[in-house]
Design a protein around this motif. Structure first.
Motif, PDB file in Angstrom:
ATOM      1  N   GLN A  34       0.765  -1.209   0.038  1.00 52.46           N
ATOM      2  CA  GLN A  34      -0.131   0.107  -0.053  1.00 52.46           C
ATOM      3  C   GLN A  34       0.713   1.152  -0.098  1.00 52.46           C
ATOM      4  N   VAL A  35       0.182   2.292  -0.147  1.00 57.85           N
ATOM      5  CA  VAL A  35       0.936   3.644  -0.075  1.00 57.85           C
ATOM      6  C   VAL A  35       1.598   3.869   1.175  1.00 57.85           C
ATOM      7  N   GLY A  36       2.848   4.493   1.009  1.00 56.52           N
ATOM      8  CA  GLY A  36       3.798   4.549   2.167  1.00 56.52           C
ATOM      9  C   GLY A  36       4.627   3.108   2.305  1.00 56.52           C
ATOM     10  N   ASP A  37       4.447   2.173   1.943  1.00 57.11           N
ATOM     11  CA  ASP A  37       5.406   0.927   1.982  1.00 57.11           C
ATOM     12  C   ASP A  37       6.750   1.324   1.434  1.00 57.11           C
ATOM     13  N   LYS A  38       7.894   0.773   1.859  1.00 56.04           N
ATOM     14  CA  LYS A  38       8.987   0.826   1.543  1.00 56.04           C
ATOM     15  C   LYS A  38       9.406  -0.546   0.907  1.00 56.04           C
ATOM     16  N   VAL A  39       9.683  -0.519  -0.489  1.00 57.89           N
ATOM     17  CA  VAL A  39       9.583  -1.955  -1.039  1.00 57.89           C
ATOM     18  C   VAL A  39      11.237  -1.899  -2.006  1.00 57.89           C
ATOM     19  N   PHE A  40      11.468  -3.001  -2.452  1.00 58.48           N
ATOM     20  CA  PHE A  40      12.599  -3.367  -3.416  1.00 58.48           C
ATOM     21  C   PHE A  40      11.912  -3.738  -4.635  1.00 58.48           C
ATOM     22  N   LYS A  54      10.723   8.076 -10.813  1.00 56.19           N
ATOM     23  CA  LYS A  54       9.415   7.326 -10.458  1.00 56.19           C
ATOM     24  C   LYS A  54       9.098   6.109 -11.589  1.00 56.19           C
ATOM     25  N   VAL A  55       8.790   5.005 -10.917  1.00 53.49           N
ATOM     26  CA  VAL A  55       8.308   3.834 -11.769  1.00 53.49           C
ATOM     27  C   VAL A  55       7.078   3.394 -11.400  1.00 53.49           C
ATOM     28  N   MET A  56       6.352   3.015 -12.399  1.00 53.31           N
ATOM     29  CA  MET A  56       4.887   2.611 -12.227  1.00 53.31           C
ATOM     30  C   MET A  56       4.776   0.932 -12.662  1.00 53.31           C
ATOM     31  N   ILE A  57       4.332   0.579 -11.563  1.00 54.88           N
ATOM     32  CA  ILE A  57       4.288  -1.075 -11.412  1.00 54.88           C
ATOM     33  C   ILE A  57       2.877  -1.499 -11.468  1.00 54.88           C
ATOM     34  N   PRO A  58       2.345  -2.498 -12.418  1.00 56.12           N
ATOM     35  CA  PRO A  58       0.921  -2.800 -12.277  1.00 56.12           C
ATOM     36  C   PRO A  58       0.740  -3.599 -11.223  1.00 56.12           C
ATOM     37  N   THR A  59      -0.454  -3.008 -10.128  1.00 56.58           N
ATOM     38  CA  THR A  59      -0.688  -3.703  -8.996  1.00 56.58           C
ATOM     39  C   THR A  59      -1.117  -5.169  -9.136  1.00 56.58           C
ATOM     40  N   ASP A  60      -1.583  -5.709 -10.470  1.00 56.72           N
ATOM     41  CA  ASP A  60      -2.048  -7.018 -10.595  1.00 56.72           C
ATOM     42  C   ASP A  60      -0.950  -7.894 -10.846  1.00 56.72           C
ATOM     43  N   ASN A  61       0.407  -7.068 -11.003  1.00 56.96           N
ATOM     44  CA  ASN A  61       1.616  -8.143 -11.446  1.00 56.96           C
ATOM     45  C   ASN A  61       2.764  -8.077 -10.483  1.00 56.96           C
ATOM     46  N   VAL A  62       2.461  -7.439  -9.432  1.00 60.42           N
ATOM     47  CA  VAL A  62       3.606  -7.137  -8.298  1.00 60.42           C
ATOM     48  C   VAL A  62       4.341  -8.373  -8.092  1.00 60.42           C
ATOM     49  N   GLU A  63       3.724  -9.711  -7.987  1.00 56.14           N
ATOM     50  CA  GLU A  63       4.713 -10.797  -7.526  1.00 56.14           C
ATOM     51  C   GLU A  63       5.259 -11.340  -8.248  1.00 56.14           C
ATOM     52  N   ASN A  64       4.794 -11.295  -9.721  1.00 54.85           N
ATOM     53  CA  ASN A  64       5.529 -11.729 -10.748  1.00 54.85           C
ATOM     54  C   ASN A  64       6.905 -10.912 -11.086  1.00 54.85           C
TER      55      ASN A  64
END
Length: 161
Positions: free
Chosen positions: A2-8, A43-53
């Motif tokens: 979700q918004v605010g999460d720090k991710v790699f 800034k990078v846009m990542i499809p929410t439905d493909n995050v795990e792949n």
């Protein structure tokens, strides 16, 4: 996530999810996470439905930082073959997004470059690996990029000393 999460995000590095945007692609509405990367202000846009792949994952814990330190201090691995084969093997390793592999690539290429200069392609991979490593450690250790950069150099110096 979700918004605010720090991710790699593999091959890009660590960042913060700063928003969700809906965009139309090929006539279809899709939601995208907007990931803001601190290094380079990208800034990078990542499809929410493909995050795990795509390999998007949470930032490492402080426990893993000790493992990274061990990797950086370990003996470098010798990758044999032509520069082209080495390049592709290193690239595949980095694409996985495992920070310990990224640390090993950083160590191997940095130490190899000190002994004898590496190819421009390998230098680019070394720079990308280091940037990925620095960006994640910035969040994991709550340090500045400059502090993390110096810490990595200190670990590598101990190895080459």
């Amino acid at each position: 996530m979700q918004v605010g999460d720090k991710v790699f995000y593999p091959m890009h590095g660590a960042g913060v999810i700063t928003g969700v945007e809906t965009c139309e692609v090929l006539g279809e509405q899709k939601d995208y996470f907007v990931l803001t990367l601190p290094l380079g202000s990208m800034k990078v846009m990542i499809p929410t439905d493909n995050v795990e792949n795509l390999g998007l994952r949470d930032i490492i814990s402080k426990d893993v930082v000790e493992e990274i330190q061990t990797v950086l201090k370990d003996k470098p691995e010798r990758v044999m073959g032509s520069w082209n084969k080495r390049f592709h093997a290193i690239l595949e390793r980095m694409k996985k997004g495992d920070i310990l592999d990224v640390a090993a690539v950083t160590r191997n290429l940095s130490l190899q470059d000190r002994r004898r200069k590496i190819s421009s392609g390998e230098r680019r991979l070394m720079d990308i690996a280091r940037q990925m490593l620095v960006s994640e450690l910035v969040y994991a250790c709550d340090k500045t990029p400059e502090e993390v950069d110096q810490w990595i150099d200190d670990q590598l110096e101990r190895k080459s000393a």
